[in-house]
Design an enzyme around this catalytic site. Structure first.
Site, short mmCIF file in Angstrom:
data_model
loop_
_atom_site.label_atom_id
_atom_site.label_comp_id
_atom_site.label_asym_id
_atom_site.label_seq_id
_atom_site.Cartn_x
_atom_site.Cartn_y
_atom_site.Cartn_z
CG ASN A 175 1.86 33.45 42.21
OD1 ASN A 175 1.31 32.62 42.93
ND2 ASN A 175 2.83 33.12 41.38
CD GLU A 226 5.67 18.13 46.51
OE1 GLU A 226 4.74 18.72 47.11
OE2 GLU A 226 6.67 17.64 47.07
CG HIS A 239 -6.25 34.23 44.37
ND1 HIS A 239 -5.55 33.08 44.66
CD2 HIS A 239 -7.49 33.84 44.01
CE1 HIS A 239 -6.35 32.03 44.45
NE2 HIS A 239 -7.53 32.46 44.07
N GLY A 298 3.88 25.26 39.27
CA GLY A 298 4.16 25.67 40.64
C GLY A 298 2.93 25.93 41.47
CB THR A 299 -0.46 25.87 41.49
OG1 THR A 299 -1.55 25.97 42.41
CG2 THR A 299 -0.89 25.11 40.25
CB CYS A 355 -13.93 58.66 53.45
SG CYS A 355 -13.77 56.87 53.65
C1 BV8 Z 1 -14.48 31.55 47.50
C2 BV8 Z 1 -4.62 35.86 48.08
C3 BV8 Z 1 -16.81 31.91 47.20
C4 BV8 Z 1 -4.31 36.39 49.42
C5 BV8 Z 1 -5.38 33.52 48.22
C6 BV8 Z 1 -14.26 23.97 46.96
C7 BV8 Z 1 -13.65 22.95 47.61
C8 BV8 Z 1 -12.94 23.22 48.82
C9 BV8 Z 1 -12.83 24.51 49.35
C10 BV8 Z 1 -13.42 25.52 48.70
C11 BV8 Z 1 -14.15 25.26 47.51
N1 BV8 Z 1 -14.62 26.45 47.09
C12 BV8 Z 1 -14.23 27.43 47.96
C13 BV8 Z 1 -13.51 26.89 48.94
C14 BV8 Z 1 -12.90 27.61 50.04
C15 BV8 Z 1 -11.54 28.21 49.67
C16 BV8 Z 1 -10.56 27.13 49.30
O1 BV8 Z 1 -10.29 26.86 48.15
N2 BV8 Z 1 -9.98 26.54 50.35
C17 BV8 Z 1 -8.94 25.49 50.10
C18 BV8 Z 1 -7.74 25.85 50.93
C19 BV8 Z 1 -9.46 24.16 50.44
N3 BV8 Z 1 -11.67 29.14 48.55
C20 BV8 Z 1 -12.01 30.43 48.84
O2 BV8 Z 1 -12.25 30.85 49.95
C21 BV8 Z 1 -12.09 31.35 47.63
N4 BV8 Z 1 -13.29 32.14 47.66
O3 BV8 Z 1 -14.62 30.36 47.35
O4 BV8 Z 1 -15.51 32.45 47.47
C22 BV8 Z 1 -17.44 31.88 48.48
C23 BV8 Z 1 -17.89 33.07 49.00
C24 BV8 Z 1 -18.62 33.02 50.19
C25 BV8 Z 1 -18.77 31.81 50.89
C26 BV8 Z 1 -18.25 30.64 50.37
C27 BV8 Z 1 -17.56 30.66 49.15
C28 BV8 Z 1 -10.93 32.41 47.67
C29 BV8 Z 1 -9.62 31.72 47.63
C30 BV8 Z 1 -8.50 32.77 47.45
C31 BV8 Z 1 -7.75 33.00 48.73
N5 BV8 Z 1 -6.61 33.91 48.52
N6 BV8 Z 1 -4.37 34.41 48.02
C32 BV8 Z 1 -2.86 36.26 49.79
O5 BV8 Z 1 -2.08 35.69 49.00
O6 BV8 Z 1 -2.54 36.77 50.86
S1 BV8 Z 1 -5.06 31.83 48.08
C33 BV8 Z 1 -3.31 31.69 48.10
O7 BV8 Z 1 -3.07 30.37 48.47
C34 BV8 Z 1 -2.62 31.87 46.78
O8 BV8 Z 1 -3.15 32.90 46.00
C35 BV8 Z 1 -2.82 30.50 46.13
O9 BV8 Z 1 -4.05 30.45 45.48
C36 BV8 Z 1 -2.88 29.59 47.30
C37 BV8 Z 1 -1.58 28.91 47.45
O10 BV8 Z 1 -1.57 27.85 46.54
P1 BV8 Z 1 -0.31 27.68 45.57
O11 BV8 Z 1 -0.06 28.96 44.86
O12 BV8 Z 1 -0.57 26.46 44.78
O13 BV8 Z 1 0.92 27.50 46.59
P2 BV8 Z 1 1.29 26.20 47.44
O14 BV8 Z 1 2.29 26.63 48.41
O15 BV8 Z 1 0.05 25.50 47.91
O16 BV8 Z 1 1.98 25.22 46.36
C38 BV8 Z 1 3.18 25.60 45.74
C39 BV8 Z 1 3.51 24.48 44.75
O17 BV8 Z 1 4.68 24.87 44.03
C40 BV8 Z 1 3.79 23.13 45.41
O18 BV8 Z 1 3.10 22.12 44.68
C41 BV8 Z 1 5.32 22.98 45.28
O19 BV8 Z 1 5.70 21.63 45.09
C42 BV8 Z 1 5.59 23.78 44.01
N7 BV8 Z 1 6.94 24.37 43.90
C43 BV8 Z 1 7.69 24.90 44.89
N8 BV8 Z 1 8.85 25.41 44.38
C44 BV8 Z 1 8.81 25.20 43.02
C45 BV8 Z 1 7.58 24.54 42.71
N9 BV8 Z 1 7.23 24.19 41.47
C46 BV8 Z 1 8.13 24.48 40.46
N10 BV8 Z 1 9.31 25.14 40.69
C47 BV8 Z 1 9.70 25.49 41.93
N11 BV8 Z 1 10.86 26.11 42.12
ZN ZN Z 2 -12.69 56.03 51.82
#
Ligand code: BV8
Ligand code: ZN
Length: 248
Positions: A104, A216, A121, A188-189, A151
């Site tokens: 987060n 879930e 992140h 929560g991820t 700048c």
């Molecule tokens: C990179 C910041 C190297 C910005 C974010 C390997 C396999 C597949 C894909 C990849 C891989 N390696 C890299 C990739 C690509 C990509 C990736 O992972 N894609 C995914 C989507 C398939 N990764 C990247 O690009 C990473 N960088 O690999 O660099 C590189 C360099 C050059 C060339 C190639 C590679 C960078 C990833 C970071 C991106 N930035 N955030 C912003 O926030 O604006 S990611 C952002 O989304 C969040 O930070 C977080 O990480 C993600 C969201 O996920 P969650 O937090 O889990 O949220 P989500 O909604 O999905 O789930 C919520 C959960 O909570 C649910 O399960 C729900 O049931 C539960 N919940 C809800 N309410 C509750 C609850 N639980 C409990 N209580 C509640 N009340």
């Molecule tokens: Zn600057």
């Protein structure tokens, strides 16, 4: 809801742990009114990550990206840490070593009082110039066009966009924390974004007792020792009370 859904084994593991890690995602901030990313009411249903959370689209349309981050910053500033964040900060006071590794960018763990927080992140409260790297923390005036550095360079939020590397020191420290953890909480991820989610498997491979807290089952459910389904803001306080009872 009586607390007997929490297993004695999980409480014993927490009490005997030298090191406990809480790996968190958007779900822990949901009860603070901050939208999550996936699922039917997730942000990614309405907006496209590749239009907003990557560097090329920022260069193409910095005003649009800033409009979005200013909107999220406004929501975050109008929200408070919830019982989930506050309970993790409590655990830090009663257990020898508690570390938070979060995906987060909302700064709510620190606002809740957690001191050992690794931000994989980035953090929406920090910004920097893409030309001279000068940092602007917090004092960026929320206006409707992309702010510029003295700048002349474009200023961007200090968050990690898709296709960008994670901050090295934060990731290396998080990997060490996962390797050394005796209990590893997944809170929560959806555990689909990498390399953040790889920390779950690092902890498992190094023998940590794995506990998932989520509404879930997720990608990680198959490898956990205990899966506590429900709201983090309900389950974490129950867990803390069970641990406190056992410690008293
Ligand atoms: C990179 C910041 C190297 C910005 C974010 C390997 C396999 C597949 C894909 C990849 C891989 N390696 C890299 C990739 C690509 C990509 C990736 O992972 N894609 C995914 C989507 C398939 N990764 C990247 O690009 C990473 N960088 O690999 O660099 C590189 C360099 C050059 C060339 C190639 C590679 C960078 C990833 C970071 C991106 N930035 N955030 C912003 O926030 O604006 S990611 C952002 O989304 C969040 O930070 C977080 O990480 C993600 C969201 O996920 P969650 O937090 O889990 O949220 P989500 O909604 O999905 O789930 C919520 C959960 O909570 C649910 O399960 C729900 O049931 C539960 N919940 C809800 N309410 C509750 C609850 N639980 C409990 N209580 C509640 N009340
Ligand atoms: Zn600057």
């Amino acid at each position: 809801m009586s607390r007997n859904y929490i297993s004695k084994n999980t409480v014993d593991k927490i009490i005997s742990a030298r090191s406990v890690v809480f790996f968190t995602g958007a779900g822990i901030s949901a009860e603070s009114g901050i939208p999550i990313f996936r699922g039917k009411d997730g942000i990614w249903n309405k907006l496209k990550p590749d239009e907003l959370a990557n560097f090329n689209s920022f260069l193409k349309n910095p005003d649009l990206v800033w409009e979005w981050y200013n909107h999220r910053k406004k929501v975050i500033h109008e929200s408070e840490p919830n019982k989930g964040h506050l309970t993790i900060a409590e655990f830090e006071k009663i257990l020898p070593d508690v570390i938070v590794v979060t995906q987060n960018i909302d700064n709510l763990h620190k606002r809740a009082g957690s001191t050992n927080v690794y931000e994989l992140h980035g953090n929406i409260e920090r910004n920097y110039c893409i030309k001279c790297n000068k940092f602007y923390n917090g004092e960026i005036e929320l206006k409707d066009s992309a702010p510029r550095c003295e700048c002349g360079g474009l200023i961007r939020p200090d968050v990690v966009w898709f296709g960008e590397y994670l901050p090295q020191e934060q990731f290396i420290a998080s990997e060490k924390a996962a390797q050394d953890s005796d209990v590893f909480f997944i809170v929560g991820t959806s555990a689909v974004v990498y390399p953040a989610a790889s920390l779950i498997y690092t902890a498992k491979e190094n023998g940590a007792y794995m506990v998932e807290i989520n509404l879930e089952p997720t990608e990680a459910s198959g490898i956990v020792n205990d899966s506590l389904l429900g709201k983090a803001g309900d389950i974490l306080p129950d867990l803390l009370n069970e641990v406190k009872n056992k410690l008293s």
